[in-house]
Design a protein around this motif. Structure first.
Motif, PDB file in Angstrom:
ATOM      1  N   PRO A  98       0.817  -1.219   0.000  1.00 29.75           N
ATOM      2  CA  PRO A  98       0.000   0.000   0.000  1.00 29.75           C
ATOM      3  C   PRO A  98       0.851   1.270   0.000  1.00 29.75           C
ATOM      4  N   GLY A  99       0.490   2.210  -0.841  1.00 28.98           N
ATOM      5  CA  GLY A  99       1.221   3.467  -0.937  1.00 28.98           C
ATOM      6  C   GLY A  99       0.550   4.356  -1.962  1.00 28.98           C
ATOM      7  N   PRO A 100       1.058   5.591  -2.099  1.00 26.15           N
ATOM      8  CA  PRO A 100       0.426   6.544  -3.020  1.00 26.15           C
ATOM      9  C   PRO A 100       0.455   6.032  -4.464  1.00 26.15           C
ATOM     10  N   VAL A 101      -0.679   6.061  -5.146  1.00 28.44           N
ATOM     11  CA  VAL A 101      -0.734   5.501  -6.507  1.00 28.44           C
ATOM     12  C   VAL A 101       0.053   6.324  -7.514  1.00 28.44           C
ATOM     13  N   GLU A 102       0.200   7.627  -7.243  1.00 27.50           N
ATOM     14  CA  GLU A 102       0.861   8.451  -8.259  1.00 27.50           C
ATOM     15  C   GLU A 102       2.385   8.314  -8.230  1.00 27.50           C
ATOM     16  N   THR A 103       2.943   7.910  -7.082  1.00 26.29           N
ATOM     17  CA  THR A 103       4.408   7.821  -7.002  1.00 26.29           C
ATOM     18  C   THR A 103       4.921   6.396  -6.782  1.00 26.29           C
ATOM     19  N   THR A 104       4.052   5.466  -6.372  1.00 17.83           N
ATOM     20  CA  THR A 104       4.489   4.088  -6.162  1.00 17.83           C
ATOM     21  C   THR A 104       3.572   3.143  -6.946  1.00 17.83           C
ATOM     22  N   THR A 105       3.860   1.855  -6.852  1.00 17.37           N
ATOM     23  CA  THR A 105       3.048   0.846  -7.540  1.00 17.37           C
ATOM     24  C   THR A 105       2.449  -0.086  -6.479  1.00 17.37           C
ATOM     25  N   GLY A 159     -16.568  -1.543 -11.240  1.00 14.08           N
ATOM     26  CA  GLY A 159     -16.360  -0.124 -11.002  1.00 14.08           C
ATOM     27  C   GLY A 159     -15.135   0.130 -10.132  1.00 14.08           C
ATOM     28  N   VAL A 160     -14.560   1.309 -10.298  1.00 14.42           N
ATOM     29  CA  VAL A 160     -13.405   1.739  -9.506  1.00 14.42           C
ATOM     30  C   VAL A 160     -13.914   2.765  -8.502  1.00 14.42           C
ATOM     31  N   CYS A 161     -13.930   2.352  -7.238  1.00 12.04           N
ATOM     32  CA  CYS A 161     -14.501   3.173  -6.178  1.00 12.04           C
ATOM     33  C   CYS A 161     -13.371   3.845  -5.402  1.00 12.04           C
ATOM     34  N   ARG A 162     -13.679   4.985  -4.799  1.00 10.78           N
ATOM     35  CA  ARG A 162     -12.663   5.668  -3.994  1.00 10.78           C
ATOM     36  C   ARG A 162     -12.153   4.777  -2.853  1.00 10.78           C
ATOM     37  N   THR A 163     -13.007   3.894  -2.376  1.00 12.80           N
ATOM     38  CA  THR A 163     -12.573   2.971  -1.313  1.00 12.80           C
ATOM     39  C   THR A 163     -11.436   2.072  -1.802  1.00 12.80           C
ATOM     40  N   ASP A 164     -11.449   1.717  -3.082  1.00 12.00           N
ATOM     41  CA  ASP A 164     -10.354   0.904  -3.634  1.00 12.00           C
ATOM     42  C   ASP A 164      -9.033   1.670  -3.536  1.00 12.00           C
ATOM     43  N   GLN A 194      -3.868   2.644 -13.754  1.00 13.17           N
ATOM     44  CA  GLN A 194      -4.106   3.946 -14.381  1.00 13.17           C
ATOM     45  C   GLN A 194      -5.474   4.498 -13.973  1.00 13.17           C
ATOM     46  N   ALA A 195      -6.450   3.618 -13.892  1.00 12.22           N
ATOM     47  CA  ALA A 195      -7.798   4.059 -13.488  1.00 12.22           C
ATOM     48  C   ALA A 195      -7.766   4.626 -12.071  1.00 12.22           C
ATOM     49  N   LEU A 196      -7.013   3.965 -11.159  1.00 14.09           N
ATOM     50  CA  LEU A 196      -6.887   4.479  -9.783  1.00 14.09           C
ATOM     51  C   LEU A 196      -6.177   5.830  -9.782  1.00 14.09           C
ATOM     52  N   ARG A 197      -5.127   5.930 -10.609  1.00 13.89           N
ATOM     53  CA  ARG A 197      -4.393   7.216 -10.686  1.00 13.89           C
ATOM     54  C   ARG A 197      -5.291   8.316 -11.224  1.00 13.89           C
ATOM     55  N   ASP A 198      -6.071   8.000 -12.243  1.00 10.05           N
ATOM     56  CA  ASP A 198      -6.962   9.006 -12.831  1.00 10.05           C
ATOM     57  C   ASP A 198      -8.053   9.421 -11.850  1.00 10.05           C
ATOM     58  N   LEU A 199      -8.545   8.436 -11.079  1.00  6.59           N
ATOM     59  CA  LEU A 199      -9.552   8.759 -10.064  1.00  6.59           C
ATOM     60  C   LEU A 199      -8.966   9.734  -9.053  1.00  6.59           C
ATOM     61  N   LYS A 200      -7.749   9.440  -8.589  1.00  4.70           N
ATOM     62  CA  LYS A 200      -7.123  10.298  -7.584  1.00  4.70           C
ATOM     63  C   LYS A 200      -6.854  11.691  -8.129  1.00  4.70           C
ATOM     64  N   ALA A 201      -6.438  11.740  -9.401  1.00  2.00           N
ATOM     65  CA  ALA A 201      -6.111  13.030 -10.013  1.00  2.00           C
ATOM     66  C   ALA A 201      -7.357  13.802 -10.421  1.00  2.00           C
ATOM     67  N   GLU A 207      -3.899   2.499  -1.085  1.00  2.00           N
ATOM     68  CA  GLU A 207      -2.931   3.471  -0.568  1.00  2.00           C
ATOM     69  C   GLU A 207      -2.647   3.284   0.917  1.00  2.00           C
ATOM     70  N   GLY A 208      -3.427   2.423   1.592  1.00  2.00           N
ATOM     71  CA  GLY A 208      -3.188   2.178   3.006  1.00  2.00           C
ATOM     72  C   GLY A 208      -3.907   3.141   3.931  1.00  2.00           C
ATOM     73  N   ASP A 209      -4.838   3.946   3.404  1.00  2.00           N
ATOM     74  CA  ASP A 209      -5.666   4.774   4.295  1.00  2.00           C
ATOM     75  C   ASP A 209      -6.526   3.870   5.171  1.00  2.00           C
TER      76      ASP A 209
END
Ligand code: ZN
Ligand code: ZN
Length: 346
Positions: free
Chosen positions: A20-27, A52-57, A326-333, A62-64
């Motif tokens: 778990p970690g930030p999707v934009e800087t880690t994998t 669907g790609v939910c914010r909970t995912d 990419q979908a998770l990154r796009d959701l976050k962005a 990310e480990g929140d």
């Protein structure tokens, strides 16, 4: 397994949370090959058609949210076809289109379960957190927690209804909106754009407050009365408000926007810390601040029936399953308004 469709492969592609970690800087998630699961007694094997790609995912990746299961496969807005039935499953046939949502197990014996509040069951388990979810070609679900789905929607349109839609529906109930009342919606993504349509269909006037320009336009296109910035004051006092943005800073903002006797419901499973509240400005005059915790199966069935009776416009953005990160990154962005949906290439 008692009943099996003929063509089930032995392995499948799936995403797993590895670190778990930030999707934009880690994998934090990896795309891997896994055995196709075998449904246990009482379970259904589901061939995933859309997830669907939910914010909970994002919070799981990310480990929140704490890790509940090592290497879990995220995803809890699953539309699929019944591919096999575990022993003892009745009420479903091979090929039926079914929905798999966040709530996966409740004990049925605690005081919450017995009083109809199974969303509060301390023994509850969740898809894509406690058990492998739908970022995969196949997944399993206890038949008691699988849903029949309404006609009139494509697989991709149905997926966001299964969490975004259901949780939004419960949030609207928790916000105690009076008939013909004024609703404020803070944040306008996958869940909010569906909830706004439910409220509008019920005769509410809806004001949307969000930082994102594209989302404000979507809100107006759907028939909301106004759309402004997240920290702006709405054009009239709100009878009810729902906070969809996971931003605790907005709690006092929304409380101040409420009319006397108004209710704010915080819809997310995760919210950053709420700053100091001031009793007179934020809470007095019998304003109420409430959270929303998951949903009951009754909420889900009620909402899916509503969606069958009132067509909802679902703003879905399809991604290939392989593009899950990419979908998770796009959701976050905040790259899109509406909801991302992963589509396996069977
Ligand atoms: Zn229980
Ligand atoms: Zn969700």
């Amino acid at each position: 397994m008692s009943t099996v469709a003929a063509e089930i492969p032995t392995t499948m592609q799936a995403w797993q949370v590895v670190q778990p970690g930030p999707v934009e800087t880690t994998t934090p998630v990896e795309f891997v090959q896994l055995p196709v699961p075998t449904p246990a007694a009482g379970e259904i094997l589901v061939r995933v058609l859309a997830c669907g790609v939910c914010r909970t995912d994002l919070h799981v990746s990310e480990g929140d949210l704490p890790v509940h299961r090592d290497h879990v496969t995220p995803g809890h807005e699953v539309v699929g076809a019944v591919a096999a039935l575990g022993d003892g499953v009745t009420g479903f046939e091979l090929g039926d289109r079914v929905g798999v949502a966040w709530l996966r197990h409740t004990c049925g014996q605690c005081k919450y379960c017995l009083s109809g509040d199974e969303n509060l069951c301390p023994n509850s388990r969740y898809t894509g957190w406690d058990a492998p979810g739908g970022y995969a070609e196949y997944t399993t679900v206890p038949a008691a927690f699988a849903y029949a789905l309404p006609d009139g929607y494509s697989d991709i349109e149905l997926a966001p209804l299964l969490c975004a839609g259901i949780i939004g529906y419960r949030s609207l109930k928790r916000a105690a909106l009076p008939e013909g009342g004024v609703l404020g919606i803070y944040g306008f993504g996958g869940s909010a754009h569906l909830t706004a349509q439910v409220a509008l269909a019920q005769g509410a006037r809806v004001h949307v407050l969000t930082r994102d320009e594209q989302s404000r336009q979507l809100a107006l296109d759907l028939g909301c009365a106004s759309a402004a910035g997240a920290y702006d004051a709405p054009p009239e006092p709100l009878d009810s408000a729902i906070l969809f943005a996971p931003v605790g800073d907005l709690v006092p903002v929304a409380m101040r926007a409420l009319d006397r006797g108004g209710t704010l419901a915080c819809a997310g499973i995760y919210l950053s810390d709420i700053p100091e509240l001031h009793y007179e400005a934020d809470l007095f005059y019998e304003k109420q601040l409430r959270s929303v915790t998951s949903n009951t199966r009754g909420d889900a069935r009620e909402f899916l029936a509503f969606a069958g009776a009132h067509h909802l416009d679902v703003d879905a953005h399809p991604y290939a399953l392989a593009d899950g990160l990419q979908a998770l990154r796009d959701l976050k962005a905040g790259a899109f308004a509406g909801a991302a949906v992963l589509v396996p290439d069977h």
